[in-house]
Every structure is written in structure tokens, then in C-alpha cells.
Design a protein around this motif. Structure first.
Motif, PDB file in Angstrom:
ATOM      1  N   TRP A 126      10.625   0.541  31.036  1.00 28.99           N
ATOM      2  CA  TRP A 126      10.011   1.833  31.331  1.00 28.99           C
ATOM      3  C   TRP A 126       9.914   2.674  30.063  1.00 28.99           C
ATOM      4  O   TRP A 126       8.916   3.366  29.832  1.00 28.99           O
ATOM      5  N   LEU A 127      10.943   2.636  29.243  1.00 30.75           N
ATOM      6  CA  LEU A 127      10.931   3.416  28.006  1.00 30.75           C
ATOM      7  C   LEU A 127       9.865   2.917  27.035  1.00 30.75           C
ATOM      8  O   LEU A 127       9.239   3.702  26.321  1.00 30.75           O
ATOM      9  N   GLN A 128       9.668   1.599  26.993  1.00 29.40           N
ATOM     10  CA  GLN A 128       8.619   1.041  26.139  1.00 29.40           C
ATOM     11  C   GLN A 128       7.237   1.513  26.591  1.00 29.40           C
ATOM     12  O   GLN A 128       6.389   1.881  25.776  1.00 29.40           O
ATOM     13  N   THR A 129       7.015   1.499  27.907  1.00 28.01           N
ATOM     14  CA  THR A 129       5.741   1.986  28.452  1.00 28.01           C
ATOM     15  C   THR A 129       5.601   3.489  28.217  1.00 28.01           C
ATOM     16  O   THR A 129       4.527   3.985  27.872  1.00 28.01           O
ATOM     17  N   LEU A 130       6.699   4.209  28.378  1.00 24.28           N
ATOM     18  CA  LEU A 130       6.695   5.654  28.143  1.00 24.28           C
ATOM     19  C   LEU A 130       6.365   5.964  26.683  1.00 24.28           C
ATOM     20  O   LEU A 130       5.581   6.879  26.384  1.00 24.28           O
ATOM     21  N   GLY A 131       6.966   5.188  25.761  1.00 25.73           N
ATOM     22  CA  GLY A 131       6.701   5.400  24.337  1.00 25.73           C
ATOM     23  C   GLY A 131       5.227   5.225  24.012  1.00 25.73           C
ATOM     24  O   GLY A 131       4.633   6.020  23.271  1.00 25.73           O
ATOM     25  N   LYS A 132       4.616   4.186  24.572  1.00 27.46           N
ATOM     26  CA  LYS A 132       3.189   3.928  24.368  1.00 27.46           C
ATOM     27  C   LYS A 132       2.360   5.082  24.941  1.00 27.46           C
ATOM     28  O   LYS A 132       1.410   5.550  24.301  1.00 27.46           O
ATOM     29  N   PHE A 133       2.743   5.534  26.120  1.00 23.83           N
ATOM     30  CA  PHE A 133       2.052   6.645  26.761  1.00 23.83           C
ATOM     31  C   PHE A 133       2.139   7.910  25.909  1.00 23.83           C
ATOM     32  O   PHE A 133       1.138   8.590  25.662  1.00 23.83           O
ATOM     33  N   LEU A 134       3.336   8.244  25.438  1.00 19.21           N
ATOM     34  CA  LEU A 134       3.526   9.457  24.649  1.00 19.21           C
ATOM     35  C   LEU A 134       2.818   9.385  23.302  1.00 19.21           C
ATOM     36  O   LEU A 134       2.395  10.401  22.752  1.00 19.21           O
ATOM     37  N   PHE A 135       2.680   8.181  22.767  1.00 20.12           N
ATOM     38  CA  PHE A 135       2.027   8.003  21.470  1.00 20.12           C
ATOM     39  C   PHE A 135       0.523   8.279  21.574  1.00 20.12           C
ATOM     40  O   PHE A 135      -0.071   8.896  20.682  1.00 20.12           O
ATOM     41  N   TYR A 136      -0.101   7.836  22.677  1.00 19.06           N
ATOM     42  CA  TYR A 136      -1.552   7.923  22.799  1.00 19.06           C
ATOM     43  C   TYR A 136      -2.042   9.128  23.614  1.00 19.06           C
ATOM     44  O   TYR A 136      -3.180   9.554  23.464  1.00 19.06           O
ATOM     45  N   CYS A 137      -1.201   9.651  24.480  1.00 21.42           N
ATOM     46  CA  CYS A 137      -1.655  10.690  25.411  1.00 21.42           C
ATOM     47  C   CYS A 137      -1.189  12.072  24.957  1.00 21.42           C
ATOM     48  O   CYS A 137       0.004  12.297  24.738  1.00 21.42           O
ATOM     49  N   ARG A 138      -2.129  12.995  24.836  1.00 22.37           N
ATOM     50  CA  ARG A 138      -1.803  14.352  24.393  1.00 22.37           C
ATOM     51  C   ARG A 138      -1.872  15.384  25.523  1.00 22.37           C
ATOM     52  O   ARG A 138      -1.563  16.547  25.324  1.00 22.37           O
ATOM     53  N   LEU A 139      -2.293  14.936  26.691  1.00 23.09           N
ATOM     54  CA  LEU A 139      -2.423  15.847  27.829  1.00 23.09           C
ATOM     55  C   LEU A 139      -1.036  16.179  28.378  1.00 23.09           C
ATOM     56  O   LEU A 139      -0.194  15.304  28.522  1.00 23.09           O
ATOM     57  N   ARG A 140      -0.809  17.458  28.682  1.00 28.41           N
ATOM     58  CA  ARG A 140       0.502  17.890  29.183  1.00 28.41           C
ATOM     59  C   ARG A 140       0.367  18.603  30.526  1.00 28.41           C
ATOM     60  O   ARG A 140      -0.672  19.166  30.837  1.00 28.41           O
TER      61      ARG A 140
END
Length: 317
Positions: free
Chosen positions: A252-266
Motif C-alpha cells: 500500500w505504501l508503494q502504491t501511495l508513494g507513486k500516487f503522491l509523486f504524480y498526483c497534485r490534487l488535494r
């Protein structure tokens, strides 16, 4: 296995699969050598083992490789998968009576064992895996196959398929699970893994993932529940033997890291996520280096993309 056939060979394979399940990364890399894969490939050619029986072992190896994020299975796996790709092409060319189960198994072997597959095969591979992943029958065997199909799909880069139809179908799988909780935990994580792979090339996914599917809320909830199930104060001799909860947290953390790296929407859900990951970080910091390392990466990505404010993160810590 060369010395046995029939039922005896099948029993040996079952015993081998049990051994594989108990391996850590170091043991897996020691056993799954280039020589082993070349030997299995040779046995298939010489008909000393049936393809279906070899697949029983190879899918297990691929499953563990993906589960524990083991990279680099050496050239032997590539040689074996190249042989499978030839078998796939031959089977796909049949106008009648294609062996759909064999094709699904071969696709999964190639995607689970390798970090890539011949691009032309993806056009037939992804629909087949997506169909298997969409099966909603409620029995253990089907759910295990759904898990395997989604795990294989999560190893495909979005730029290799670029088909919004596949993403829509994965979104449907996620929504259905959010309503009825029909997926095994790893299957759900893998569905998100496939979907977030598309963020780099599809900016429209940000709105869907953040505000429609509520990824931040979902991953926060998953991490919170998994954190409660782990014995964080394990004895020294037990370290390195990861349970399913620790493995899922890491994935989950690996997927989260990828998400946080590419996604800027908050949105407002990020504050809840920070609380969840800080809580687990505190629990893991003494005995779980891999998890702690991945948490730190996630924090860095959050701050760099301004998904989480530095002062908010420091306050939570």
C-alpha cells in the motif's frame, strides 16, 4: 521432478509450493536461479513435465515475487517466458477451441515473473486478465484467481496499454468492492496499483482517483486496520519473516508513494491519511526497516508535491 511423473510429480509440486510460501527474499533469490528456470524450460520441451504442472510452480513463484516486491529474476525467467510467449501466439492463432484457462495461466506467468511482456501480446493479454478479474462469484477458488489476475495487471505500465476502457473496468471493480467488500485484501490493493499506474499519462485520472474513488481515504483506512493486526514488538529472531499484514502495508505504501509523486490534487481527506501513516510509522520504526523507509519516501513525495504541508506533517509527528 524429473524422476517422477503423474500423481507423484503433482505431490512434489504441492510440497514445493508450500516451501515457496515460507521463503523470505534471500531464500527466494537463492532458490529461483537462472539455472532453475532454464531447467524447467528444458523439461517442458523434453516433455518431462506437463506445461500445466510447471505453471502450478511458476505462478506460485511469480506470486511471491510480486507479493514481496522481489526484482530481477535473472535471464532464466526471460528465457522461460519467451517460450511461453511463443505458446501464447500459437494458441491465439487457433480459430476454434482455444484453451482459455491455459492462456490465462501463461499470461499470468509472464507478467508475474517478468517486469515486461511483448507489447503485441498486451492487446490480447489485458482483456483476458480483466475478464478474470471481473468475476464476482463468491467462492475461494474464484477469488484467488481474481487476486492473481489483478496482481498480474498491476505489473503493467499504463503507457503500454493506454486504453481508457481497461481503466473504467478497473474502476468498476474498485467501486463494487467499496460497496460489497468482495475482494481479497491483496486483490483490492492490486486493483489500485493498476489504476494509479495511469497517473503519469492521464491527468484526468486525478479527479477520479481523489474525489470519486477516494483513494486517500481508502488507503488511510487500510493502513489503519492493518497496523492494528501487526505485532510491532516482535522478537529479534523473528525479524525478516514478514507476515501478510506487513507485506500489505508495504505494498500500500508503494502504491501511495507513486500516487503522491504524480498526483497534485488535494482534498480534506489528506489530513486523515497523514494521521494514519504517522501512527504506523511510530509503530514500525524500531523493527521494520523496509516499512519505515517506504514511509519516509511517502512523506517526501507529499511535501515535494505540496499534498501535505510541512507544518501539518511535523504537528502530526
Amino acid at each position: 521432478m524429473e524422476c517422477w511423473t503423474g500423481i507423484a510429480q503433482k505431490r512434489i509440486i504441492e510440497d514445493l509450493n508450500l516451501l515457496i510460501e515460507g521463503m523470505n527474499k534471500e531464500e527466494f533469490n537463492f532458490v529461483c536461479t537462472e539455472k532453475l528456470f532454464i531447467k524447467i524450460s528444458k523439461m517442458i520441451v523434453e516433455k518431462k513435465i506437463q506445461v500445466e504442472k510447471a505453471i502450478l510452480v511458476l505462478k506460485h513463484m511469480g506470486y511471491l515475487k510480486m507479493l514481496k516486491s522481489i526484482s530481477g529474476l535473472r535471464n532464466g525467467a526471460c528465457i522461460l517466458c519467451a517460450r511461453f510467449e511463443i505458446m501464447i501466439e500459437k494458441e491465439e492463432k487457433k480459430k476454434k477451441e482455444k484453451d482459455e484457462k491455459l492462456l490465462l495461466d501463461l499470461y499470468e506467468c509472464c507478467l508475474l515473473l517478468e517486469d515486461g511482456i511483448v507489447s503485441k501480446l498486451l492487446q490480447v493479454c489485458v482483456p483476458c486478465l480483466r475478464k478474470a478479474a471481473s468475476n464476482r462469484e463468491e467462492n475461494e477458488e474464484v477469488q484467488k484467481e481474481v487476486e492473481m489476475a489483478l496482481l498480474a495487471l498491476s505489473n503493467i505500465k499504463y503507457d503500454e496499454v493506454r486504453n481508457d476502457l481497461y481503466l473504467n473496468e478497473i474502476k468498476e471493480i474498485i467501486v463494487y468492492h467499496q460497496e460489497l467488500w468482495n475482494l481479497i485484501q491483496l486483490a483490492y490493493q492490486s486493483a489500485w496499483g493498476f489504476l494509479t499506474n495511469g497517473l503519469l499519462h492521464n491527468a484526468n485520472l486525478e479527479e477520479v482517483i481523489v474525489n470519486n474513488l477516494h483513494f486517500v481515504r481508502e488507503v488511510g483506512g487500510e493502513l489503519e486496520e492493518l497496523t492494528k493486526c501487526v505485532d510491532w514488538k516482535r522478537e529479534k529472531e523473528e525479524r525478516g519473516k514478514e507476515g501478510k499484514e506487513e507485506i500489505l502495508i508495504l505494498k500500500w505504501l508503494q502504491t501511495l508513494g507513486k500516487f503522491l509523486f504524480y498526483c497534485r490534487l488535494r482534498n480534506e481527506e489528506y489530513s486523515v491519511l497523514v494521521e494514519s501513516i504517522v501512527q504506523a510509522f511510530r509503530a514500525a520504526k524500531d523493527n521494520y526497516r523496509d516499512i519505515v523507509s517506504q514511509y519516509i519516501k511517502s512523506f517526501c513525495f507529499s511535501v515535494n508535491n505540496r499534498n501535505v504541508k510541512v507544518e501539518g506533517l511535523l504537528k502530526s509527528c
